[in-house]
Design a protein around this motif. Structure first.
Motif, PDB file in Angstrom:
ATOM      1  N   ILE A 210      -8.925  10.958  -9.959  1.00 16.08           N
ATOM      2  CA  ILE A 210      -7.488  11.131  -9.781  1.00 16.08           C
ATOM      3  C   ILE A 210      -7.006  10.211  -8.659  1.00 16.08           C
ATOM      4  O   ILE A 210      -7.791   9.644  -7.904  1.00 16.08           O
ATOM      5  CB  ILE A 210      -7.118  12.582  -9.408  1.00 16.08           C
ATOM      6  CG1 ILE A 210      -7.801  12.982  -8.083  1.00 16.08           C
ATOM      7  CG2 ILE A 210      -7.482  13.559 -10.519  1.00 16.08           C
ATOM      8  CD1 ILE A 210      -7.327  14.279  -7.500  1.00 16.08           C
ATOM      9  N   SER A 211      -5.693  10.096  -8.555  1.00 19.08           N
ATOM     10  CA  SER A 211      -5.100   9.388  -7.427  1.00 19.08           C
ATOM     11  C   SER A 211      -5.418  10.130  -6.136  1.00 19.08           C
ATOM     12  O   SER A 211      -5.323  11.366  -6.063  1.00 19.08           O
ATOM     13  CB  SER A 211      -3.586   9.315  -7.615  1.00 19.08           C
ATOM     14  OG  SER A 211      -2.940   8.955  -6.414  1.00 19.08           O
TER      15      SER A 211
ATOM     16  N   LEU B 149     -12.869   1.904  -4.639  1.00 17.14           N
ATOM     17  CA  LEU B 149     -12.029   2.360  -5.743  1.00 17.14           C
ATOM     18  C   LEU B 149     -10.573   2.447  -5.286  1.00 17.14           C
ATOM     19  O   LEU B 149     -10.070   3.523  -4.948  1.00 17.14           O
ATOM     20  CB  LEU B 149     -12.519   3.720  -6.248  1.00 17.14           C
ATOM     21  CG  LEU B 149     -13.509   3.715  -7.410  1.00 17.14           C
ATOM     22  CD1 LEU B 149     -13.995   5.131  -7.699  1.00 17.14           C
ATOM     23  CD2 LEU B 149     -12.890   3.111  -8.654  1.00 17.14           C
ATOM     24  N   ALA B 150      -9.893   1.321  -5.269  1.00 17.24           N
ATOM     25  CA  ALA B 150      -8.509   1.274  -4.803  1.00 17.24           C
ATOM     26  C   ALA B 150      -7.681   0.384  -5.713  1.00 17.24           C
ATOM     27  O   ALA B 150      -8.205  -0.546  -6.340  1.00 17.24           O
ATOM     28  CB  ALA B 150      -8.454   0.767  -3.363  1.00 17.24           C
TER      29      ALA B 150
ATOM     30  N   TYR C 198      -0.918   7.674   1.159  1.00 21.85           N
ATOM     31  CA  TYR C 198      -1.084   6.325   0.623  1.00 21.85           C
ATOM     32  C   TYR C 198      -1.078   5.294   1.764  1.00 21.85           C
ATOM     33  O   TYR C 198      -0.734   5.611   2.904  1.00 21.85           O
ATOM     34  CB  TYR C 198       0.026   6.012  -0.379  1.00 21.85           C
ATOM     35  CG  TYR C 198       0.098   7.013  -1.503  1.00 21.85           C
ATOM     36  CD1 TYR C 198      -0.797   6.958  -2.562  1.00 21.85           C
ATOM     37  CD2 TYR C 198       1.026   8.045  -1.477  1.00 21.85           C
ATOM     38  CE1 TYR C 198      -0.753   7.903  -3.585  1.00 21.85           C
ATOM     39  CE2 TYR C 198       1.076   8.991  -2.486  1.00 21.85           C
ATOM     40  CZ  TYR C 198       0.186   8.917  -3.527  1.00 21.85           C
ATOM     41  OH  TYR C 198       0.221   9.856  -4.539  1.00 21.85           O
ATOM     42  N   VAL C 199      -1.460   4.068   1.444  1.00 16.16           N
ATOM     43  CA  VAL C 199      -1.492   3.006   2.446  1.00 16.16           C
ATOM     44  C   VAL C 199      -0.166   2.258   2.389  1.00 16.16           C
ATOM     45  O   VAL C 199       0.172   1.653   1.371  1.00 16.16           O
ATOM     46  CB  VAL C 199      -2.668   2.037   2.175  1.00 16.16           C
ATOM     47  CG1 VAL C 199      -2.678   0.934   3.234  1.00 16.16           C
ATOM     48  CG2 VAL C 199      -3.992   2.789   2.185  1.00 16.16           C
TER      49      VAL C 199
ATOM     50  N   ALA D 291       2.944   0.769  -2.714  1.00 14.14           N
ATOM     51  CA  ALA D 291       1.940   1.214  -1.747  1.00 14.14           C
ATOM     52  C   ALA D 291       0.564   1.000  -2.359  1.00 14.14           C
ATOM     53  O   ALA D 291       0.446   0.686  -3.536  1.00 14.14           O
ATOM     54  CB  ALA D 291       2.145   2.687  -1.389  1.00 14.14           C
ATOM     55  N   GLN D 292      -0.456   1.170  -1.544  1.00 13.64           N
ATOM     56  CA  GLN D 292      -1.835   1.097  -2.029  1.00 13.64           C
ATOM     57  C   GLN D 292      -2.390   2.512  -2.169  1.00 13.64           C
ATOM     58  O   GLN D 292      -2.085   3.391  -1.355  1.00 13.64           O
ATOM     59  CB  GLN D 292      -2.707   0.300  -1.067  1.00 13.64           C
ATOM     60  CG  GLN D 292      -2.394  -1.185  -1.030  1.00 13.64           C
ATOM     61  CD  GLN D 292      -2.780  -1.876  -2.322  1.00 13.64           C
ATOM     62  OE1 GLN D 292      -3.840  -1.636  -2.873  1.00 13.64           O
ATOM     63  NE2 GLN D 292      -1.904  -2.746  -2.792  1.00 13.64           N
ATOM     64  N   ASP D 293      -3.190   2.715  -3.197  1.00 15.86           N
ATOM     65  CA  ASP D 293      -3.742   4.038  -3.455  1.00 15.86           C
ATOM     66  C   ASP D 293      -5.228   3.929  -3.757  1.00 15.86           C
ATOM     67  O   ASP D 293      -5.693   2.934  -4.307  1.00 15.86           O
ATOM     68  CB  ASP D 293      -3.023   4.671  -4.652  1.00 15.86           C
ATOM     69  CG  ASP D 293      -3.585   6.043  -5.000  1.00 15.86           C
ATOM     70  OD1 ASP D 293      -3.808   6.847  -4.083  1.00 15.86           O
ATOM     71  OD2 ASP D 293      -3.793   6.312  -6.198  1.00 15.86           O
ATOM     72  N   GLY D 294      -5.966   4.967  -3.412  1.00 12.53           N
ATOM     73  CA  GLY D 294      -7.366   5.045  -3.778  1.00 12.53           C
ATOM     74  C   GLY D 294      -7.531   5.959  -4.983  1.00 12.53           C
ATOM     75  O   GLY D 294      -6.666   6.788  -5.272  1.00 12.53           O
TER      76      GLY D 294
END
Length: 317
Positions: free
Chosen positions: A121-122, A152-153, A191-192, A279-282
């Motif tokens: 999942i996010s 994993l991003a 999130y980043v 944004a960046q997400d893992g």
């Protein structure tokens, strides 16, 4: 209105992340690789000892995946190597025995209810109902995504058909979500954020727009829309949560002013729409809270979701 400066700034950040993830060069890279190898070996040794018997009790692995068209599935299969080239075609090698869920909540609910299940999942959607595994000794956190240590991003994209018209509700909303105010919300939600975000000045525009797409981006988008309406009460923003591919198509066809995607645009899509990084997400690999496993390797993820590793006891071997 132009978002090129935002895209360039984030692009530079992504390049830096890529360089970090690749390990750089020279002694620093070797030291980082050695440390990563030690972390993985230490975790593997722990699994082989204390967890081996308990993992055997879980029996067969119940693989939980997302539906075709999901941005999370697209990013997950690409990063883990499940998506492979076969001539001119890309083949998703996810096992046919996997249970397919059409939403992030569906994956979490299924994993939470099955001690033998594993899914993804996010990271921003992770809650206490499930447990996230570390990946080769690295925890899924915004800091580790920013450093490039967590592999994993992926990006969250705002998808539009060309540049939004200056003075439009669409343009003003995008200014807000990409501003310091919007990025602070993204960071608060796990999130980043973009460190080069600028201040936002309300445009006092009104009207109605539709934002459609990724179920992974939707929870963050709901927070952003809620905050935006507090500074622009004349805005009516409808959210449709129907998957990344559907959102990209909607933006291209004009049935939505903004698409949400939790994967990069494909080459054929780039001819029709453009993407701006929100944004960046893992991507968190999740298991049931009663599962004793703590860590997993990228190779093990691929083997499990491909169907080559079918028993939990194999994870400790």
């Amino acid at each position: 209105m132009k978002f090129k400066n935002v895209k360039l700034a984030i692009g530079a950040s992504l390049l830096a992340l890529s360089l970090v993830a690749c390990g750089g060069s020279g002694n620093n890279a070797k030291g980082g690789n050695d440390q990563a190898a030690n972390n993985t070996q230490n975790t593997a040794n722990a699994s082989k000892g204390a967890e081996a018997g308990d993992l055997d009790k879980l029996g067969q692995i119940a693989v939980i995946t997302r539906e075709d068209g999901s941005g999370t599935r697209g990013a997950f299969t690409e990063i883990t190597g499940l998506l492979e080239k076969n001539g001119d075609q890309e083949v998703d090698n996810t096992t046919a025995s996997a249970s397919v869920q059409n939403s992030t909540n569906g994956v979490m609910t299924t994993v939470a209810g099955n001690p033998s299940a594993i899914g993804y999942i996010s990271l921003g959607s992770l809650n206490e109902t499930v447990k996230a595994l570390t990946l080769e000794g690295v925890e899924a956190t915004p800091a580790n995504i920013l450093s490039g240590e967590y592999k994993l991003a992926r990006p969250f994209l705002l998808v539009t058909k060309g540049e939004p018209k200056e003075g439009s509700l669409e343009a003003d909303f995008m200014k807000f979500v990409l501003s310091k105010d919007g990025q602070a919300i993204a960071e608060e939600e796990g999130y980043v954020k973009n460190e080069q975000a600028e201040d936002y000045t309300p445009g006092n525009v009104s009207g109605e727009i539709t934002v459609a797409g990724s179920t992974s981006v939707t929870p963050l988008m709901e927070k952003l829309v809620e905050a935006y309406k507090k500074v622009n009460s004349g805005a009516n923003i409808q959210i449709q949560s129907n998957g990344s591919s559907a959102g990209i198509t909607a933006a291209a066809e004009g049935t939505a002013q903004i698409g949400m995607s939790s994967r990069d645009l494909k080459d054929e899509e780039k001819d029709k729409v453009q993407g701006t990084v929100l944004a960046q997400d893992g991507i968190a690999v999740i298991v049931n809270k009663d599962n004793p496993a703590e860590d997993i390797t990228m190779e093990q993820i691929k083997n499990i979701f491909k169907g080559d590793m079918t028993a939990w006891g194999d994870l400790a071997k």
